[in-house]
Scaffold this active site. Structure first.
Site, mmCIF file in Angstrom:
data_model
loop_
_atom_site.group_PDB
_atom_site.id
_atom_site.type_symbol
_atom_site.label_atom_id
_atom_site.label_comp_id
_atom_site.label_asym_id
_atom_site.label_seq_id
_atom_site.Cartn_x
_atom_site.Cartn_y
_atom_site.Cartn_z
ATOM 1 N N VAL A 116 0.856 -1.179 0.000
ATOM 2 C CA VAL A 116 0.000 0.000 0.000
ATOM 3 C C VAL A 116 0.894 1.231 0.000
ATOM 4 C CG1 VAL A 116 -1.846 1.248 1.190
ATOM 5 C CG2 VAL A 116 -1.741 -1.260 1.322
ATOM 6 N N CYS A 117 0.617 2.158 -0.904
ATOM 7 C CA CYS A 117 1.362 3.411 -0.972
ATOM 8 C C CYS A 117 2.868 3.121 -1.104
ATOM 9 C CB CYS A 117 1.040 4.255 0.260
ATOM 10 S SG CYS A 117 1.483 5.991 0.139
ATOM 11 N N THR A 118 3.701 3.742 -0.265
ATOM 12 C CA THR A 118 5.153 3.567 -0.386
ATOM 13 C C THR A 118 5.639 2.240 0.184
ATOM 14 O OG1 THR A 118 5.445 4.860 1.650
ATOM 15 C CG2 THR A 118 5.651 6.028 -0.442
#
Length: 338
Positions: free
Chosen positions: A123-125
């Site tokens: 998720v995300c970074t």
């Protein structure tokens, strides 16, 4: 850490698919993790468990089993140390500031255990953590738009795509910023339990109903910089407010009181996007919004959005989103309230 309270409607709804096995969902925790990257997916899978008991077992783990502090200051107490965590069916690596300086031991754990999971999710970074562990090599992936260039620069062996909100490449799935982790989790629940289960959870969480993965991460206005010079800013606003008008370079240059060649160069220099690309994004965004929010027919929407014909709009949708306008409306328009 996963909660067990929820709406009774989730508990009593019919299960669309037979539950053959309980899937362990393991979320990796570390200091300076983004709290929404953790709680978003957890709420989705917990919603599925409330709807169909025995579907998922949700667990969290930190490197040594110690509590972690999120980037917003929340304290999260994990269920396990990573070494003692149950083997996951779905392994989720959230993002946050902590991914910039992960402990080498955590990266090593991911390198060993990531390939063993049936599904490996970032998720995300969190994609930066998977990349450091070599788990995205040779794959197509995404992350938060602000870090896509860094991911591509630091790991040229990864095919980075900054546009989609999530990408699924074999067993590995990567998602963009924060709330896209919810979209990806809903897609995984849909894969496991069917569309109706995922829709019920989306409605319960009051989120968009199953956004397709190739939905753009951000709007045309956010994707492009705001021009510094007033005439160019006025043109940007005009494009946004008049997608159905003549938006050729010649017409826009006249409005900016510049030659077409000078206008095209200046627009790209100040916004980071060619005029044609900006117009394409604005028109697509306008058409998507009308498909989501109105009952207007495709022919009306195609004219209002500047495509001229339904076929021209269909080609733009298929090229950019991978689906026709009709399919997009079916998947994305909220269901009428009961």
């Amino acid at each position: 850490m996963a909660g067990k309270e929820g709406c009774s409607s989730l508990r009593t709804a019919a299960v669309p698919r037979r539950i053959d096995v309980t899937r362990t969902v393991l979320v990796v925790l570390f200091d300076d993790v983004q709290s929404l990257d953790v709680t978003g997916p957890v709420e989705v899978f917990n919603g599925a468990e409330l709807r169909a008991a025995g579907t998922y077992r949700i667990r969290t783990a930190s490197l040594d089993g110690s509590p972690v502090r999120t980037s917003s200051g929340l304290r999260l107490a994990p269920d396990h140390a990573l070494a003692d965590a149950p083997a996951p069916h779905t392994l989720i690596v959230p993002g946050g500031r902590g991914t910039r300086d992960l402990a080498p031991r955590l990266v090593d754990w991911l390198r060993v255990h990531g390939p063993r999971a049936e599904r490996l999710v970032s998720v995300c970074t969190g994609a930066l953590a998977l990349a450091r562990a070599g788990l995205l090599d040779g794959r197509r992936a995404t992350t938060h738009w602000a870090y896509c260039d860094k991911l591509a620069r630091d790991h040229p062996e990864i095919e980075v795509d900054a546009d989609p909100i999530y990408i699924r490449d074999g067993q590995v799935s990567t998602s963009a910023g924060v709330t896209s982790g919810i979209d990806l989790s809903l897609a995984l629940v849909e894969e496991d339990l069917g569309r109706e289960a995922a829709l019920a959870i989306a409605r319960h969480l009051v989120v968009f109903l199953l956004r397709p993965g190739n939905q753009a991460q951000f709007s045309a206005q956010l994707a492009a910089q705001t021009a510094q010079r007033e005439p160019l800013r006025e043109v940007q606003l005009w494009i946004t407010e008049h997608p159905g008008d003549d938006l050729s370079v010649e017409s826009l240059a006249c409005r900016a009181r510049l030659s077409p060649r000078h206008f095209a160069r200046a627009f790209q220099a100040e916004t980071g996007m060619t005029p044609g690309r900006y117009v394409d994004r604005v028109r697509l965004e306008h058409a998507r919004r009308l498909l989501e929010d109105t009952a207007d027919g495709v022919e009306v929407i195609s004219r209002a959005s500047g495509y001229g014909t339904p076929e021209a709009m269909r080609r733009a949708f298929v090229r950019t989103l991978g689906s026709s306008p009709a399919e997009y409306r079916r998947r994305f328009r909220p269901a009428p309230a009961l």
